[in-house]
Design a protein around this motif. Structure first.
Motif, PDB file in Angstrom:
ATOM      1  N   ARG A 145      12.344   4.516  -4.257  1.00 23.17           N
ATOM      2  CA  ARG A 145      12.078   3.701  -5.752  1.00 23.17           C
ATOM      3  C   ARG A 145      11.777   2.384  -5.265  1.00 23.17           C
ATOM      4  O   ARG A 145      10.869   1.956  -6.165  1.00 23.17           O
ATOM      5  CB  ARG A 145      13.702   3.985  -6.211  1.00 23.17           C
ATOM      6  N   LEU A 146      12.290   1.699  -4.400  1.00 22.03           N
ATOM      7  CA  LEU A 146      11.895   0.280  -4.140  1.00 22.03           C
ATOM      8  C   LEU A 146      10.504   0.176  -3.968  1.00 22.03           C
ATOM      9  O   LEU A 146       9.686  -0.852  -4.502  1.00 22.03           O
ATOM     10  CB  LEU A 146      12.438  -0.139  -2.806  1.00 22.03           C
ATOM     11  N   ASN A 147       9.988   0.871  -2.905  1.00 25.26           N
ATOM     12  CA  ASN A 147       8.289   0.751  -2.814  1.00 25.26           C
ATOM     13  C   ASN A 147       7.377   1.109  -4.045  1.00 25.26           C
ATOM     14  O   ASN A 147       6.498   0.333  -4.341  1.00 25.26           O
ATOM     15  CB  ASN A 147       7.788   1.678  -1.689  1.00 25.26           C
ATOM     16  N   GLY A 148       7.784   1.962  -4.675  1.00 24.24           N
ATOM     17  CA  GLY A 148       7.154   2.347  -6.136  1.00 24.24           C
ATOM     18  C   GLY A 148       7.409   0.971  -7.223  1.00 24.24           C
ATOM     19  O   GLY A 148       6.467   0.727  -7.957  1.00 24.24           O
ATOM     20  N   ALA A 182       4.687  -1.545  -8.559  1.00 23.47           N
ATOM     21  CA  ALA A 182       4.564  -1.853 -10.098  1.00 23.47           C
ATOM     22  C   ALA A 182       4.528  -3.346 -10.297  1.00 23.47           C
ATOM     23  O   ALA A 182       3.697  -3.729 -11.267  1.00 23.47           O
ATOM     24  CB  ALA A 182       5.631  -1.276 -10.804  1.00 23.47           C
ATOM     25  N   LEU A 183       4.977  -4.193  -9.595  1.00 20.90           N
ATOM     26  CA  LEU A 183       5.057  -5.648  -9.662  1.00 20.90           C
ATOM     27  C   LEU A 183       3.914  -6.341  -8.843  1.00 20.90           C
ATOM     28  O   LEU A 183       3.920  -7.458  -9.116  1.00 20.90           O
ATOM     29  CB  LEU A 183       6.497  -6.273  -9.106  1.00 20.90           C
ATOM     30  N   ASN A 184       3.114  -5.734  -8.325  1.00 17.43           N
ATOM     31  CA  ASN A 184       1.895  -5.858  -7.557  1.00 17.43           C
ATOM     32  C   ASN A 184       2.296  -6.822  -6.472  1.00 17.43           C
ATOM     33  O   ASN A 184       1.654  -8.144  -6.092  1.00 17.43           O
ATOM     34  CB  ASN A 184       0.878  -7.122  -8.674  1.00 17.43           C
ATOM     35  N   ILE A 185       3.530  -6.511  -5.952  1.00 19.72           N
ATOM     36  CA  ILE A 185       3.998  -7.020  -4.666  1.00 19.72           C
ATOM     37  C   ILE A 185       3.220  -6.195  -3.510  1.00 19.72           C
ATOM     38  O   ILE A 185       3.764  -4.921  -3.447  1.00 19.72           O
ATOM     39  CB  ILE A 185       5.333  -7.275  -4.826  1.00 19.72           C
ATOM     40  N   HIS A 186       2.668  -6.933  -2.447  1.00 18.25           N
ATOM     41  CA  HIS A 186       2.081  -5.893  -1.368  1.00 18.25           C
ATOM     42  C   HIS A 186       2.906  -5.993  -0.246  1.00 18.25           C
ATOM     43  O   HIS A 186       2.763  -6.499   0.549  1.00 18.25           O
ATOM     44  CB  HIS A 186       0.596  -6.556  -1.311  1.00 18.25           C
ATOM     45  N   ALA A 187       3.941  -4.910  -0.626  1.00 14.53           N
ATOM     46  CA  ALA A 187       4.949  -4.615   0.546  1.00 14.53           C
ATOM     47  C   ALA A 187       5.293  -3.318   0.452  1.00 14.53           C
ATOM     48  O   ALA A 187       5.508  -2.620  -0.593  1.00 14.53           O
ATOM     49  CB  ALA A 187       5.743  -5.571   0.921  1.00 14.53           C
ATOM     50  N   ALA A 188       5.827  -2.487   1.748  1.00 15.44           N
ATOM     51  CA  ALA A 188       6.303  -1.340   1.520  1.00 15.44           C
ATOM     52  C   ALA A 188       7.089  -1.116   2.897  1.00 15.44           C
ATOM     53  O   ALA A 188       6.867  -1.756   4.051  1.00 15.44           O
ATOM     54  CB  ALA A 188       5.387  -0.171   1.651  1.00 15.44           C
ATOM     55  N   PHE A 189       8.198  -0.391   2.822  1.00 15.21           N
ATOM     56  CA  PHE A 189       9.091  -0.379   3.828  1.00 15.21           C
ATOM     57  C   PHE A 189       9.647   0.732   4.243  1.00 15.21           C
ATOM     58  O   PHE A 189       9.679   1.892   3.307  1.00 15.21           O
ATOM     59  CB  PHE A 189      10.376  -1.312   3.324  1.00 15.21           C
ATOM     60  N   SER A 190       9.600   1.154   5.532  1.00 12.01           N
ATOM     61  CA  SER A 190      10.011   2.625   5.972  1.00 12.01           C
ATOM     62  C   SER A 190      11.436   2.699   6.519  1.00 12.01           C
ATOM     63  O   SER A 190      12.105   1.815   6.601  1.00 12.01           O
ATOM     64  CB  SER A 190       8.979   2.938   7.057  1.00 12.01           C
ATOM     65  N   ARG A 191      11.884   3.927   6.632  1.00  9.86           N
ATOM     66  CA  ARG A 191      13.216   4.227   6.988  1.00  9.86           C
ATOM     67  C   ARG A 191      13.240   3.386   8.535  1.00  9.86           C
ATOM     68  O   ARG A 191      14.454   2.867   8.632  1.00  9.86           O
ATOM     69  CB  ARG A 191      13.318   5.601   7.296  1.00  9.86           C
TER      70      ARG A 191
END
Length: 292
Positions: free
Chosen positions: A50-53, A57-66
């Protein structure tokens, strides 16, 4: 108390972000709250999904893994000495100029807060109080767990300092939506009901977990647009959220209900207990027992 901020563990009173952070200026930020049981972050994969999605949506270029978050949590546990904890994982857009920005944000601020919790115990019952304040509509196509929290703040003020109650929002059309910090469920004649995402609710991680549990255990699940009278005819009612787990309702809009004495809510809580020290995602549920 130590928190994590942008690669460092610092005492919370020493943490700093710029006043130009657009999470501060314009509310461009999202967060997740979840529980850690005996150092296991329950349903972490679902929270990160949910966080990465939301970041996309907010155009924040970041994603986090377990792996990213577990490493941070292990550091916090060592610094603070916790085994059971409340975690808030917060990502804000990062610095920009004064004024609205259309370009992507490439340097967000990541802050992870923790505070100790006791080992999980039994369920806590609450009264459900219908709020006068209406649920606002999402800023976009679906509600994010974002910094835009004023509707919830005003609702909490309306409810007051009561710890034995949860406020329930209605939409402007009079449909049930959700609690101030929870999702709403009720059970009747073998069917589990909950308001649809289209009512403007947050699609809670624990909400989706309970829906998956119910379906895996042969319980019919219905989402829809419901009025007060639909719930008042229920057999059992409960709220869910990631910190309080399952919260049975004893009184709904002045009508008595069985609370934690309800058979269905007791079964759901039993399944919750089975999973909370091991499960990473609702997708790993296999009936009442998680797959290895």
């Amino acid at each position: 108390m130590y928190i994590y901020i942008n690669g460092n563990f610092v005492r919370q009173e020493e943490a700093r972000i710029s006043p130009l952070d657009h999470g501060f200026l314009y509310g461009l930020g999202v967060f997740e709250t979840f529980r850690v049981y005996n150092r296991h972050p329950f349903l972490l994969d679902d929270h990160l999904e949910r966080l990465n999605g939301s970041l996309k949506a907010l155009n924040i270029h970041a994603a986090f893994s377990r792996e990213d978050i577990v490493k941070i949590l292990e550091g916090l546990f060592e610094k603070n000495g916790f085994r059971h904890a409340y975690i808030r994982l917060n990502v804000s857009a990062g610095n920009g100029g004064v004024g609205l920005q259309t370009e992507p944000y490439s340097e967000p601020n990541l802050i992870v807060f923790s505070k100790p919790l006791p080992a999980a115990a039994g369920m806590t019952e609450k009264e459900a109080v219908i709020l006068n304040l209406q649920r606002n509509t999402p800023e976009g196509t679906e509600r994010l767990k974002s910094h835009h929290y004023m509707n919830n703040v005003f609702a909490k003020r309306e409810l007051g300092g009561r710890m034995d109650a949860e406020g329930v929002f209605l939409t402007k059309e009079g449909f049930l939506s959700e609690g101030i910090v929870s999702n709403l469920f009720w059970y009747k004649e073998g069917v589990l009901f909950t308001p649809a995402v289209g009512t403007g609710i947050l699609n809670g991680v624990t909400r989706r977990f309970i829906m998956s549990l119910a379906e895996k255990n042969g319980v019919e699940m219905r989402e829809g647009f419901y009025k007060l009278e639909d719930v008042e005819a229920a057999e059992e009612i409960f709220f869910t959220n990631s910190i309080q787990e399952i919260i049975p309702v004893t009184i709904f809009n002045g009508t008595d209900f069985p609370g934690k004495a309800g058979r269905f809510v007791g079964n759901m809580h039993g399944f919750y207990q089975v999973h909370r020290e091991s499960l990473w995602s609702r997708n790993d549920i296999n009936g009442g027992v998680a797959r290895e």
